[in-house]
Design an enzyme around this catalytic site. Sequence first.
Site, PDB file in Angstrom:
ATOM      1  N   GLY A 165       0.897  -1.279  -0.050  1.00  0.00           N
ATOM      2  CA  GLY A 165       0.038  -0.150   0.232  1.00  0.00           C
ATOM      3  C   GLY A 165       0.863   1.344  -0.150  1.00  0.00           C
ATOM      4  N   ASP A 186     -10.419  12.900   4.734  1.00  0.00           N
ATOM      5  CA  ASP A 186     -11.347  12.703   4.044  1.00  0.00           C
ATOM      6  C   ASP A 186     -12.859  12.523   4.697  1.00  0.00           C
ATOM      7  OD1 ASP A 186     -10.609  13.099   1.566  1.00  0.00           O
ATOM      8  OD2 ASP A 186     -10.049  10.975   0.917  1.00  0.00           O
TER       9      ASP A 186
END
Lengths: 201, 201
Positions: free
Chosen positions: B55, B117
């Site tokens: 990742g 977010d």
Amino acid sequence: MAKFPEIEGGGSLMLAWQIRNKLVLMVGGGEVAAGRILNLLNSDAKIRLISPRDGLNDEVAHRVEQGLVEYIDRTFEPSDLDDPAIAMVMTAIDDPEASTMIWKLCKEKRIVANIADVPPECDFYFGSQYRDGPLQIMVSTSGNGPRMANIVRRRIAASLPPNMGEAIKKVGALRKKLRVVAPGNEEGPKRMKWYVYPSLC
Amino acid sequence: MAKFPEIEGGGSLMLAWQIRNKLVLMVGGGEVAAGRILNLLNSDAKIRLISPRDGLNDEVAHRVEQGLVEYIDRTFEPSDLDDPAIAMVMTAIDDPEASTMIWKLCKEKRIVANIADVPPECDFYFGSQYRDGPLQIMVSTSGNGPRMANIVRRRIAASLPPNMGEAIKKVGALRKKLRVVAPGNEEGPKRMKWYVYPSLC
């Protein structure tokens, strides 16, 4: 040329803290406290002020009269930190021993705190600020001179058009309207987030 | 004319967070994390990164190779928050459930956090930033448009002389010298504090 941005070091982490509707404990009611309280009210924080009445300056007394702060007329007691709603503590008192005690108690309880005039006992500092409605600008010089920060702030203020805050407000309103009128026009999930949570920046 | 400054409301509390030598837990190693990590390194924070290796984006992998972050090659586990040295948590992962769990755990433990977010799960946001050495400027538009913040930042950058950071550094050095050469010239205890702790602003 470096492939990735280079590290510079030595700066502060500049943040826009979200204190709206959260409880801030302000200890002390003098001139420094007046500035802090104004800052907090401008951020829609809830303020609980602890200070003997004879320690209040005129501006702070005015805020108390206006009902803008919850007021406790005495000096600080350690149990004042027991309220789990307290999100932040600021002190501005002329008592270094009491200040340090409050700082230590805050750190034990993991409450973020700013002890005025004692930088090692501060999770954060304030910079020189400019505001025009929704537009907020903060200038920090990493301790090289508060006067320089003020000079830069004035330069910035002079360089921005006087209606910048109003223009930003209109753009914000337009973005909200677009969301209602043409929701289909939104560009994918990343973009969508800006519309759902317009307060990212 | 009001006797005292008027309240405006609706703003963020703009802060210069002192994260130097403090431990920040970064969960996630993608593009957003890369920006956060750069920010943190520029503020001299210690970083513990938790993310499976596949990742990591290139920039983050580069920081790991440089030895600039402590790296744990797996997904987040609740016990990761047990280290009392952790001063701040940031997440930037594409897993809303895990994000919300981390936020809730942080709030239980009173650790300040930013869940990328998800503004309601953030103690603080980042603004648009300008930096020139010791000079740091942050622009926030209270959610009315990140693009507007970038426009203002570019305007500010264009309005400042290119050597402003260098000039501020020199003023800082001069202040330190003055303190050594002419300590008797200092103006009282309030002023003294600036010299002892030159990092107030």
